[in-house]
Design a protein around this motif. Structure first.
Motif, PDB file in Angstrom:
ATOM      1  N   MET A 162       9.076  18.423  51.493  1.00  0.00           N
ATOM      2  CA  MET A 162       9.385  19.777  51.097  1.00  0.00           C
ATOM      3  C   MET A 162       8.946  20.062  49.671  1.00  0.00           C
ATOM      4  O   MET A 162       8.570  21.168  49.345  1.00  0.00           O
ATOM      5  CB  MET A 162      10.887  19.987  51.218  1.00  0.00           C
ATOM      6  N   TYR A 163       9.020  19.069  48.794  1.00  0.00           N
ATOM      7  CA  TYR A 163       8.729  19.361  47.400  1.00  0.00           C
ATOM      8  C   TYR A 163       7.310  19.003  47.022  1.00  0.00           C
ATOM      9  O   TYR A 163       6.459  19.845  46.908  1.00  0.00           O
ATOM     10  CB  TYR A 163       9.745  18.673  46.493  1.00  0.00           C
ATOM     11  N   GLY A 164       7.008  17.762  46.884  1.00  0.00           N
ATOM     12  CA  GLY A 164       5.670  17.411  46.461  1.00  0.00           C
ATOM     13  C   GLY A 164       5.705  16.875  45.053  1.00  0.00           C
ATOM     14  O   GLY A 164       5.260  17.499  44.106  1.00  0.00           O
ATOM     15  N   TYR A 187      18.686  18.935  47.797  1.00  0.00           N
ATOM     16  CA  TYR A 187      17.359  19.568  47.945  1.00  0.00           C
ATOM     17  C   TYR A 187      16.972  20.234  46.619  1.00  0.00           C
ATOM     18  O   TYR A 187      15.829  20.187  46.182  1.00  0.00           O
ATOM     19  CB  TYR A 187      17.339  20.693  48.991  1.00  0.00           C
TER      20      TYR A 187
END
Lengths: 101, 334
Positions: B1-3, B98
């Motif tokens: 989801m983030y990177g 998250y």
């Protein structure tokens, strides 16, 4: 390259999490988390990213192990692909009447 | 989801250097084209700081938000309600995680963020400084507080910063269960005994105004809004979202058979919206300053939980270190 505990001075190392949603699909990056070791990273990934049955398989990878292209060299790096339109089927004229091409 | 593909540490360091002309241009072009900014892209220092402040405050809110509801886990009226509440509180922890991860892609450290929360240097949503006095409050939080949060968060799914937007997509999906379970609790109470209905009404009376405050100060007094809108972080103004929330909630209150504590609340056919009374912004300012009913208790409990968990973190680290050593020894021996 950075240290294993990249970005984390006192805490646990960062891990990237990849989840296979179901059989037949590739693992997809879903996020990241901190954990002291790989086994804990997998357990944490299960609790954080698959609370609703989102996956049948999880990969965790130390964030520091990922090698990436740099956004600064984005254009030159991907340049070689840009002038080869003939790699796409739409490049070619198909005569009328030719089927199944 | 983030990177977190920032293996060179470029994004953290680049902030202080003069931007290459074309980098700044490229950032402006991406924003203008409604494209997403990703962690390793060059970005203005102020954009980075604004996002860190906002995402951290959001993350802190999620984990502080576990307390008012966690307060009722042991006293939930049935096993079904208890299981649901545990799952919901666990979701809030997940949402915090998250968001901390998203904040970390901007070059801040998780421990630093927690320190900022524990020392009061970063805030969390003022709504969590109100107490949960009875079981119906759990319903009111789900219906009103999570409802207001969803209203705020749905536009953030299109926020210009990729990791934040992606975490919001996931959070919004999970929040809809939260809102529905709250509505169900209130619906059950409001269709129960007169005493249960009165309990539900009392909870709604206490949580209505603080929920309206969750959208932040009125537009003319909101210091960060204009720049955030220009950067594509904020898509709608505080007052727009507040109005939208009121319009959505009034008909739901009718279904519940409960009233909302505002004499001035009525449909305005001309505006095609509900009119509503003035929010007590002095109270809002007081709670933000630290004088809400539970500010001190929430922070104390949060610090306690962190300190009480220290031995678990240490043990896990010791185990990982020991295991890493024995693995190295095996490799040498083979």
């Amino acid at each position: 390259m950075s240290q294993p505990a990249e970005g984390s001075k006192r805490g646990w190392p960062l891990w990237e999490v990849f989840v296979r949603a179901r059989r037949g699909l590739a693992h997809q990056h879903v996020g990241s988390l901190h954990a002291p070791d790989a086994a804990m990273a997998l357990r944490n990934a299960r609790d954080v990213y698959t609370r609703r049955g989102e996956g049948v398989s999880i990969w965790v990878v130390p964030s520091a192990a990922i090698v990436a292209t740099s956004p600064d060299e984005k254009d030159p790096f991907f340049d070689p692909a840009l002038d080869k339109a003939y790699r796409h089927p739409t490049f070619y004229d198909v005569p009328e009447g030719a089927k199944h091409l | 989801m983030y990177g977190h593909d920032d293996t060179g540490g470029a994004s953290g360091g680049a902030a202080n250097e003069a931007p290459p002309q074309d980098a700044e241009q490229r950032f402006d072009q991406l924003i203008a084209a409604d494209q997403r900014i990703e962690p390793r892209d060059w970005m203005p220092d102020a954009y980075r700081k604004t996002l860190i402040r906002q995402i951290a405050q959001h993350a802190h809110s999620e984990i502080i938000g576990m307390q008012p509801e966690g307060n009722w886990i042991t006293r939930a009226p049935s096993l079904r309600r208890k299981a649901i509440l545990i799952a919901k509180v666990q979701d809030e922890a997940g949402h915090g995680l998250y968001l901390y991860s998203a904040a970390e892609t901007l070059g801040v450290d998780r421990e630093e963020l927690l320190d900022m929360l524990h020392t009061g240097r970063q805030k969390y949503s003022s709504i969590f400084n109100y107490p949960t006095l009875n079981w119906a409050d759990v319903g009111a939080i789900g219906w009103l507080v999570d409802g207001a949060a969803i209203m705020n968060q749905i536009p953030l799914c299109r926020c210009s910063y990729g990791p934040y937007a992606r975490s919001m997509v996931r959070i919004c999906k999970e929040e809809s269960f939260h809102q529905r379970q709250g509505f169900e609790i209130l619906h059950t109470l409001s269709h129960g005994t007169p005493g249960q209905k009165a309990m539900a009404q009392d909870a709604v009376n206490r949580y209505w105004w603080p929920s309206l405050m969750m959208f932040g100060p009125p537009d003319e007094a909101s210091s960060h809004s204009a720049q955030s809108a220009a950067w594509g972080i904020k898509r709608f103004s505080n007052d727009e979202l507040r109005q939208r929330f009121v319009d959505m909630t009034v008909p739901q209150a009718e279904v519940l058979g409960l009233s909302l504590p505002d004499d001035e609340l009525r449909w305005n056919a001309e505006r095609d919206h509900y009119d509503f009374g003035a929010v007590d912004w002095d109270e809002f300012a007081r709670v933000i300053r630290g004088d809400g009913p539970c500010n001190a208790e929430r922070l104390r409990r949060r610090r306690e939980a962190h300190d009480d968990g220290a031995w678990v973190r240490e043990a896990a680290q010791a185990y990982a270190d020991k295991h890493a050593q024995s693995t190295r020894a095996e490799v040498r021996a083979s």
